[in-house]
Write a protein that holds these residues in place. Structure first.
Motif, PDB file in Angstrom:
ATOM      1  N   SER A 210     -20.735 127.179  42.896  1.00 50.42           N
ATOM      2  CA  SER A 210     -21.154 125.981  42.166  1.00 50.42           C
ATOM      3  C   SER A 210     -21.067 124.722  43.013  1.00 50.42           C
ATOM      4  N   VAL A 211     -20.249 124.700  44.083  1.00 48.20           N
ATOM      5  CA  VAL A 211     -20.122 123.509  44.916  1.00 48.20           C
ATOM      6  C   VAL A 211     -20.765 123.673  46.289  1.00 48.20           C
TER       7      VAL A 211
ATOM      8  N   PRO B 296     -23.620 123.712  48.823  1.00 49.05           N
ATOM      9  CA  PRO B 296     -24.988 123.172  48.781  1.00 49.05           C
ATOM     10  C   PRO B 296     -26.022 124.008  49.524  1.00 49.05           C
TER      11      PRO B 296
ATOM     12  N   THR C 110     -29.000 126.499  44.295  1.00 48.43           N
ATOM     13  CA  THR C 110     -28.121 125.762  45.200  1.00 48.43           C
ATOM     14  C   THR C 110     -26.920 125.261  44.421  1.00 48.43           C
TER      15      THR C 110
ATOM     16  N   ASN D 161     -23.612 122.157  43.948  1.00 48.91           N
ATOM     17  CA  ASN D 161     -23.447 120.706  43.858  1.00 48.91           C
ATOM     18  C   ASN D 161     -22.017 120.341  44.240  1.00 48.91           C
TER      19      ASN D 161
ATOM     20  N   GLU E 232     -20.562 117.615  44.414  1.00 51.73           N
ATOM     21  CA  GLU E 232     -20.033 116.433  43.741  1.00 51.73           C
ATOM     22  C   GLU E 232     -19.671 116.698  42.276  1.00 51.73           C
ATOM     23  N   LEU E 233     -19.506 117.956  41.930  1.00 51.42           N
ATOM     24  CA  LEU E 233     -19.098 118.290  40.571  1.00 51.42           C
ATOM     25  C   LEU E 233     -17.688 117.783  40.281  1.00 51.42           C
TER      26      LEU E 233
ATOM     27  N   SER F 149     -29.250 124.463  39.802  1.00 50.66           N
ATOM     28  CA  SER F 149     -27.991 124.022  40.391  1.00 50.66           C
ATOM     29  C   SER F 149     -26.979 123.866  39.261  1.00 50.66           C
ATOM     30  N   TRP F 150     -25.949 123.052  39.495  1.00 47.48           N
ATOM     31  CA  TRP F 150     -24.891 122.831  38.510  1.00 47.48           C
ATOM     32  C   TRP F 150     -24.673 121.333  38.358  1.00 47.48           C
ATOM     33  N   ILE F 151     -24.461 120.895  37.118  1.00 49.17           N
ATOM     34  CA  ILE F 151     -24.170 119.499  36.865  1.00 49.17           C
ATOM     35  C   ILE F 151     -23.101 119.400  35.783  1.00 49.17           C
TER      36      ILE F 151
END
Length: 834
Positions: A587-588, A590, A602, A604, A606-607, A656-658
């Motif tokens: 999840s982190v 990139p 991809t 993220n 900045e989670l 992606s993940w947010i």
């Protein structure tokens, strides 16, 4: 929300009601038919005859002399103590049983105002039950579910899934737990669950954790603790809770072991060997396992893309094969310098190799009349290895296993490399591929954990715990790939323009420092436990040389547990905890995964972490071998980490993940267990829950509200007078659910097993057919913006396995578990049995 809140108030009022609950129906005691007053008690301690040590978890039952019915019963505590309370006047007999020991039956006990209302049975010494060869007789033990104040304990018992299976396959049969086709573990519908091995984190997440669970032989697992609202003693990771897998310990004197081999259809095989030795001064235990899996992977996708001037329709067919081989070894030893001290050292090593071949066929047509047929071929090879070493020390005070100091330090390292080569060409065109790509990943993870824990008993059968823990981890990845500034569509293929070799490094560091304290005790029929955990976390991400992200945060995690033991048949619990899900793993990271050029994935870096407030009320009724356990739970999560997809003007979907809004989850779970004729058991688990996702101001996503449910069925039974034959079936159904960008469709499957015991129990043969109806698959719908996409994935799941298990060596007297000469428990938790 008002009906739900009202329901919570009613249940809380019932739980906190006066002890009038325990008053029995009928008139006042006397000659006119009213119930006798339940004011008597029987207590004692179960010990072993040879050494005098405690025999934990022995089965204690109080039998009526009039009709031999069971009036009360419980399992002895980890110190062998038991206490049966709220007993009516009468004449009774005390019966005590434990695996490997001869049963104990007391002389008649008379409870009355003229004799005594509080009978102390003293120390009940059990003698080992041995045959003519002086070997221990192992009594068949049924799977069981025990509810403690802060957890539910699932004892594996005679679950046939433990024969030749893996930890992932065994977890399928644990109530509240689901495992999907890719090995992802979820608890009550949530994948945010922390996996512990003997109370310690595995240090792995995502696909790495799934592979690790498939390396653990199910036969090495003693029990699984389901902790939905953990106390402050535990790491707060895992939004849904904790699954603590407790491995079998070396509790038997002398030399003994077990060898197991499992050939299976389709090139799926595994084998394991465990050898152990123990005497009065030290213990050595070892195990090795080999796992070979050759599985097909298939999938289908239907995709509609609506553009400003035209629309496309695409059918994708995925056909692949995965070959995976893993080796896992464990060596440990314990030294007993005194009767109250244990010094332990454990070493674990593992190695795995994997190859994956996949063909993705794309058939695309446009409403303008244009159509394309392309093939995307990918070949991937990967290998990895890892090791961890931990040393531990345990000191008991006053020979009391509940007054103890433990210290541990652990260091682990894992490395892996993956090479993927991709080519895409027009179907039927012999001129060669139009697009080539290369993805090379080098991953390394280093983790160091140090902790100190202290536990002291208090008055009122209570305890005080405090501790400190530091967890330092570094994730160091390197990615090498082909990069291009632009790409154009050519014959239905996205072709990079003048690609060049490129690489970037990604470093993710996380340091977690924590202190905690918990305090608990009993007040009559009530048990109370509260705790507080304070954590300071430092995180830093560095990638592509000049990009960075730091997120340092301080968090407070309270926990509270309340129980009420109405009598030996009925118990209630209520609990609250604050949990966290820290962004880790894929999840982190990139790195861009473009194995499917139309669906890119991809991470993220900045989670932010997501936080959950979790509350639960539970009830359990037991009588003989029947039990019904119900739980009403409610969770609310902020800043949820959610997979999120977007689509660009070229029709490329990027996932992606947010951090995405808020999620609320409330539901009811019921677990019913009952005996079958002879020696057998049936268990049914049903969960229904309501999900509500609020995404806030996020493009391409909508608020989602809906219901979902899970069903789990398990049954086994011994046949014949000697019980040498046994059958078992188990299965589950996971219902559909709504997501902010689509819908998950659910799945179902069933396994069947049969077992035969030979050679006086030294040899066991088991035959297993997994996924009998070949229905285990994964399907979901994505519907947002201009994209409509249906996906179905399946991997090989229907196989036939034959497992042969051979017992090695002589089994002698069982020692006490826990501290002292019984050995270090390695993190197996001891819940307060209020």
């Amino acid at each position: 929300m008002m009906p739900l809140r009202a329901g919570w108030l009613i249940l809380c009022s019932l739980l906190l009601a006066s002890p009038a609950w325990s008053q029995r129906a009928g008139g006042p005691p006397g000659r006119y038919g009213g119930e006798k007053p339940a004011i008597c008690a029987v207590s004692g301690t179960v010990t072993e005859a040879a050494e005098g040590g405690a025999v934990p978890f022995a089965s204690v039952a109080l039998m009526s002399m009039r009709d031999s019915s069971i009036v009360a019963g419980q399992l002895a505590g980890d110190d062998g103590a038991f206490s049966l309370t709220e007993l009516p006047f009468g004449r009774y007999r005390l019966q005590v049983n434990f695996m490997g020991y001869a049963p104990y039956s007391s002389d008649p006990i008379m409870l009355s105002p003229r004799t005594t209302t509080s009978y102390d049975a003293g120390s009940i010494a059990l003698s080992p039950r041995v045959n003519a060869l002086e070997e221990a007789v192992v009594v068949e033990e049924a799977s069981s579910l025990e509810m403690l104040i802060d957890r539910r304990v699932f004892n594996v018992g005679n679950d046939l899934s433990a024969a030749g299976g893996t930890a992932s396959e065994l977890l399928v049969n644990v109530p509240s737990v689901a495992v999907d086709i890719d090995g992802n573990v979820s608890l009550r519908g949530s994948s945010q669950v922390q996996i512990l091995i003997d109370g310690r984190p595995s240090g792995l997440t995502g696909a790495a954790q799934n592979a690790f669970l498939e390396q653990i032989p199910a036969s090495s697992i003693d029990r699984v603790e389901v902790i939905t609202n953990p106390s402050a003693k535990y790491d707060p990771d895992g939004m849904a809770g904790i699954l603590n897998i407790i491995l079998k310990k070396n509790k038997l004197q002398g030399f003994h072991g077990q060898a197991q081999a499992t050939p299976g259809t389709g090139g799926n095989h595994n084998a394991s060997l465990s050898l152990n030795f123990k005497n009065e001064k030290f213990s050595v235990f070892s195990s090795a396992s080999w796992n070979h899996r050759d599985m097909f992977r298939a999938g289908e996708t239907y995709r509609e893309l609506t553009g400003p001037d035209s629309s496309s329709f695409t059918d994708q067919v995925r056909d692949g094969n995965q070959l995976r081989t893993s080796l896992n070894g464990r060596l440990g030893m314990e030294w007993y310098p005194s009767s109250s001290e244990v010094i332990g050292l454990n070493v674990n090593v593992n190695q795995n190799d994997r190859s994956y071949h996949n063909l993705l066929e794309n058939d695309e047509s446009w409403d303008t009349g244009t159509s394309y047929a392309t093939d995307r071929l990918s070949n991937e090879g990967s290998n990895g290895q890892g090791w961890d070493v931990d040393g531990n020390y345990r000191k008991e005070f006053n020979n009391n296993p509940k007054h103890v100091l433990t210290a541990q330090i652990r260091h682990s390292r894992s490395e892996s490399r993956s090479d993927e080569f991709i080519s895409e060409s027009v179907r039927g065109d012999d001129s060669g591929p139009l697009a080539l790509d290369t993805n090379i990943q080098l991953n390394a993870t280093i983790r160091t954990v140090a902790q100190l824990d202290f536990e002291k008993p208090l008055a009122g059968d209570g305890k005080w715990e405090w501790g400190w823990k530091s967890n330092l981890s570094i994730k160091d990845d390197r990615f090498e790939y082909l990069a291009s500034d632009t790409a154009i569509w050519q014959e239905g293929i996205l072709v990079p323009v003048e690609p060049v070799a490129a690489a970037f490094d990604f470093l993710y560091r996380e340091d977690v420092h924590a202190i905690y304290s918990t305090l608990g005790r009993k007040f009559g029929v009530y048990g109370v436990q509260g705790g507080l955990r304070l954590e300071q976390v430092f995180t830093e991400a560095l990638w592509e040389g000049d990009q960075s992200f730091e997120n340092d945060y301080f968090s407070v995690y309270p926990s509270f547990n309340l129980s009420k033991q109405r009598n030996d048949e009925v118990s209630w619990i209520a609990s609250y905890s604050r949990r966290v899900n820290r962004p880790r793993g894929r999840s982190v990271t990139p790195f861009i995964d473009d194995s499917d050029s139309r669906n890119i994935r991809t991470g993220n870096p900045e989670l932010r972490p997501e936080y959950t407030n979790s509350m639960e009320i539970g009830h359990q009724w037991t009588r003989n071998r029947m039990s019904i356990t119900t739980s009403l739970f409610w969770k609310i999560t902020n800043d949820i980490i959610q997979r999120y997809s977007s689509i660009d003007e070229q029709g490329i979907r990027t996932s992606s993940w947010i951090n995405q809004g808020q999620r609320q989850n409330e539901g009811l779970e019921v677990i019913a267990m009952a005996p079958l004729p002879g020696r057998g058991q049936v268990r049914l688990t049903a969960s229904v829950y309501h999900l509500q996702n609020s995404v806030g101001d996020v493009e391409f996503a909508n608020d989602a509200t809906g219901w979902s449910y899970d069903l789990n069925f398990f049954a086994n039974q011994s046949l014949g007078g000697d019980g040498q034959w046994k059958w078992q079936i188990n299965g589950m159904y996971r219902g559909p659910s709504i997501t902010p960008q689509g819908q998950f469709y659910g799945y179902a499957f069933m396994d069947a097993n049969i077992q035969r015991i030979l050679l006086d129990g030294d040899l066991t043969l088991a035959l297993k057919l997994s996924d009998v109806f070949d229905t285990r698959e994964w399907s979901y719908l994505s519907d947002f913006a201009t994209l409509y996409q249906e996906n179905r994935f399946k991997r090989e799941s229907r196989n036939l396995f034959l497992t042969a298990t051979w017992k090695i060596g002589k089994l002698e007297e069982r020692r006490r578990s826990g501290g002292g000469r019984g050995g270090y428990n390695g993190g197996g938790s001891e819940g307060m049995e209020f």
